[in-house]
Design a protein around this motif. Structure first.
Motif, PDB file in Angstrom:
ATOM      1  N   PHE A  20      10.037  32.036  91.712  1.00 27.02           N
ATOM      2  CA  PHE A  20       9.846  33.468  91.930  1.00 27.02           C
ATOM      3  C   PHE A  20      10.548  33.858  93.228  1.00 27.02           C
ATOM      4  O   PHE A  20       9.948  33.796  94.310  1.00 27.02           O
ATOM      5  CB  PHE A  20       8.354  33.808  92.001  1.00 27.02           C
ATOM      6  CG  PHE A  20       7.583  33.351  90.800  1.00 27.02           C
ATOM      7  CD1 PHE A  20       7.539  34.137  89.657  1.00 27.02           C
ATOM      8  CD2 PHE A  20       6.923  32.134  90.804  1.00 27.02           C
ATOM      9  CE1 PHE A  20       6.835  33.704  88.529  1.00 27.02           C
ATOM     10  CE2 PHE A  20       6.216  31.705  89.691  1.00 27.02           C
ATOM     11  CZ  PHE A  20       6.178  32.487  88.550  1.00 27.02           C
ATOM     12  N   HIS A 179      13.852  29.361  86.662  1.00 27.29           N
ATOM     13  CA  HIS A 179      12.510  29.260  86.077  1.00 27.29           C
ATOM     14  C   HIS A 179      11.621  28.539  87.085  1.00 27.29           C
ATOM     15  O   HIS A 179      12.105  28.027  88.097  1.00 27.29           O
ATOM     16  CB  HIS A 179      12.555  28.483  84.765  1.00 27.29           C
ATOM     17  CG  HIS A 179      11.579  28.992  83.737  1.00 27.29           C
ATOM     18  ND1 HIS A 179      10.250  29.173  84.004  1.00 27.29           N
ATOM     19  CD2 HIS A 179      11.751  29.344  82.435  1.00 27.29           C
ATOM     20  CE1 HIS A 179       9.640  29.624  82.924  1.00 27.29           C
ATOM     21  NE2 HIS A 179      10.525  29.743  81.950  1.00 27.29           N
ATOM     22  N   PHE A 180      10.295  28.496  86.800  1.00 29.29           N
ATOM     23  CA  PHE A 180       9.400  27.750  87.686  1.00 29.29           C
ATOM     24  C   PHE A 180       9.051  26.382  87.110  1.00 29.29           C
ATOM     25  O   PHE A 180       8.321  25.621  87.735  1.00 29.29           O
ATOM     26  CB  PHE A 180       8.117  28.551  87.974  1.00 29.29           C
ATOM     27  CG  PHE A 180       7.284  28.854  86.763  1.00 29.29           C
ATOM     28  CD1 PHE A 180       6.352  27.938  86.291  1.00 29.29           C
ATOM     29  CD2 PHE A 180       7.424  30.062  86.091  1.00 29.29           C
ATOM     30  CE1 PHE A 180       5.578  28.219  85.182  1.00 29.29           C
ATOM     31  CE2 PHE A 180       6.653  30.348  84.973  1.00 29.29           C
ATOM     32  CZ  PHE A 180       5.730  29.420  84.517  1.00 29.29           C
ATOM     33  N   HIS A 271      15.198  36.980  81.491  1.00 26.68           N
ATOM     34  CA  HIS A 271      14.622  35.863  82.224  1.00 26.68           C
ATOM     35  C   HIS A 271      13.259  36.223  82.802  1.00 26.68           C
ATOM     36  O   HIS A 271      12.361  35.386  82.870  1.00 26.68           O
ATOM     37  CB  HIS A 271      15.576  35.436  83.347  1.00 26.68           C
ATOM     38  CG  HIS A 271      16.881  34.893  82.831  1.00 26.68           C
ATOM     39  ND1 HIS A 271      16.939  33.770  82.041  1.00 26.68           N
ATOM     40  CD2 HIS A 271      18.157  35.330  82.995  1.00 26.68           C
ATOM     41  CE1 HIS A 271      18.209  33.520  81.740  1.00 26.68           C
ATOM     42  NE2 HIS A 271      18.959  34.442  82.290  1.00 26.68           N
ATOM     43  N   GLN A 274      10.733  35.841  80.138  1.00 29.91           N
ATOM     44  CA  GLN A 274      10.486  34.424  79.892  1.00 29.91           C
ATOM     45  C   GLN A 274       9.500  33.860  80.902  1.00 29.91           C
ATOM     46  O   GLN A 274       8.549  33.166  80.540  1.00 29.91           O
ATOM     47  CB  GLN A 274      11.799  33.636  79.960  1.00 29.91           C
ATOM     48  CG  GLN A 274      12.674  33.754  78.732  1.00 29.91           C
ATOM     49  CD  GLN A 274      13.888  32.860  78.831  1.00 29.91           C
ATOM     50  OE1 GLN A 274      14.398  32.598  79.919  1.00 29.91           O
ATOM     51  NE2 GLN A 274      14.378  32.395  77.702  1.00 29.91           N
ATOM     52  N   LYS A 275       9.735  34.144  82.172  1.00 34.95           N
ATOM     53  CA  LYS A 275       8.853  33.618  83.211  1.00 34.95           C
ATOM     54  C   LYS A 275       7.441  34.153  83.064  1.00 34.95           C
ATOM     55  O   LYS A 275       6.464  33.407  83.195  1.00 34.95           O
ATOM     56  CB  LYS A 275       9.399  33.982  84.597  1.00 34.95           C
ATOM     57  CG  LYS A 275      10.663  33.264  84.993  1.00 34.95           C
ATOM     58  CD  LYS A 275      11.075  33.666  86.400  1.00 34.95           C
ATOM     59  CE  LYS A 275      12.421  33.094  86.771  1.00 34.95           C
ATOM     60  NZ  LYS A 275      12.847  33.487  88.136  1.00 34.95           N
ATOM     61  N   THR A 278       5.758  32.623  79.895  1.00 31.74           N
ATOM     62  CA  THR A 278       5.499  31.202  80.145  1.00 31.74           C
ATOM     63  C   THR A 278       4.361  31.034  81.140  1.00 31.74           C
ATOM     64  O   THR A 278       3.497  30.163  80.970  1.00 31.74           O
ATOM     65  CB  THR A 278       6.760  30.495  80.685  1.00 31.74           C
ATOM     66  OG1 THR A 278       7.846  30.716  79.787  1.00 31.74           O
ATOM     67  CG2 THR A 278       6.524  28.997  80.819  1.00 31.74           C
TER      68      THR A 278
END
Length: 311
Positions: A20, A179-180, A271, A274-275, A278
């Protein structure tokens, strides 16, 4: 940004999980919020395990499955959240190449195992409501143990092929994953070789476990609904619906978020989306599950009260 690190063969030795990207103050705030949710998730799921373990009344297949499901949720949320929390307050945000593959494997293996457990739990509810006279003989403790083993092994074996395929993919750089966690699409996007075949194979394997378990659950609940609607008494219908309410809520949370992520046409385009999705099924779903089961299930609440009084 750290320099790209490679191993002796010239391929990427570690990845940077972008996570993030925001100001330090916001990252600290997110760290506190996510840490609190993580601790509450561990506490809630552990409370269900303790309640089932401490009460002989709950040593039946329905609650044995629930206790295993809660333990799965603890492992599930612990496969990615500690790394995410560390990256929020770290300047490096790095994860080794083997660590990335292991995170991918364990996270999605437990995701697959969760789908299998939800299917088995729906089968248990189907037998209890649609075959009540045969339930004790069919759903024996022996069969319950075999189903539990099937769910654990099935989830981990199902993801072996994707992780083996990904391990053969060359990564030469760049090494920053937007992404994380080490998710499939952003990871394969960094490959320095064509991966369309691997992407298709992994997509088919992931879709199969999602749709097969989901369709099975829909089928069992269609049978349950048909049986409930033909019950003569309102009390019987109410008891049947209350028995299934918590499981249906958990199924809706899990499959709703997973399908938005991997089935919707826009899932590969944004994106940020997505984050968010997820994050929801990786952190929020395991957090809400014990709340749902404790709220709907009187036996769990009573067993937990007795367990806390003993302490």
């Amino acid at each position: 940004m750290r320099a790209l690190e490679t191993n002796n063969s010239g391929s990427v030795g570690e990845f940077i999980l972008l996570g993030f990207p925001c100001r330090w103050e916001i990252r600290i705030f997110l760290f506190i919020v996510f840490s609190l949710i993580y601790l509450l998730t561990l506490t809630g799921n552990t409370s269900i395990i303790c309640a089932v373990w401490s009460s002989r009344k709950l040593h039946i297949p329905m609650y044995i499955l629930l206790a295993n499901f809660s333990f799965l949720e603890i492992c599930y949320v612990s496969s990615d959240v500690p790394q995410m929390l560390a990256n929020l307050i770290s300047q490096t945000k790095s994860i080794s190449y083997p660590g990335c593959l292991l995170q991918f494997y364990f996270f999605f293996s437990m995701c697959a195992a969760e789908g299998l457990f939800l299917s088995v739990m729906s089968f248990d509810r189907f037998l209890a409501i649609c075959r009540p006279l045969h339930y004790p003989t069919i759903m024996s403790n022996h069969l319950c143990v075999r189903l539990v083993i099937f769910c654990w092994l099935g989830g981990f074996l199902w993801l072996l092929t994707p992780v083996i395929l990904i391990s053969q993919v060359p990564f030469c750089g760049p090494n920053t994953i937007d992404h994380f966690l080490c998710d499939l699409a952003p990871l394969l996007a960094l490959s320095c070789a064509p991966v369309s075949g691997i992407t298709l194979t992994c997509g088919v394997i992931s879709s199969l476990i999602i749709f097969l378990t989901f369709l099975y659950i829909l089928g069992t609940y269609f049978c349950i609904l048909s049986m409930v609607l033909h019950m003569p008494s309102d009390l019987g219908r109410h008891k049947a619906f209350s028995t299934c309410a918590s499981h249906l809520s958990v199924v809706s949370l899990f499959y709703g978020s997973v399908m938005v992520m991997y089935v919707s046409p826009s899932s590969g385009c944004y994106h940020g989306m997505q984050k968010f999705v997820t994050l929801f099924y990786a952190l929020a779903t395991p957090f809400f599950n014990p709340i749902i089961y404790n709220f709907w299930n009187k036996d769990i609440k009573e067993a937990l009260k007795k367990f806390l009084c003993v302490l």
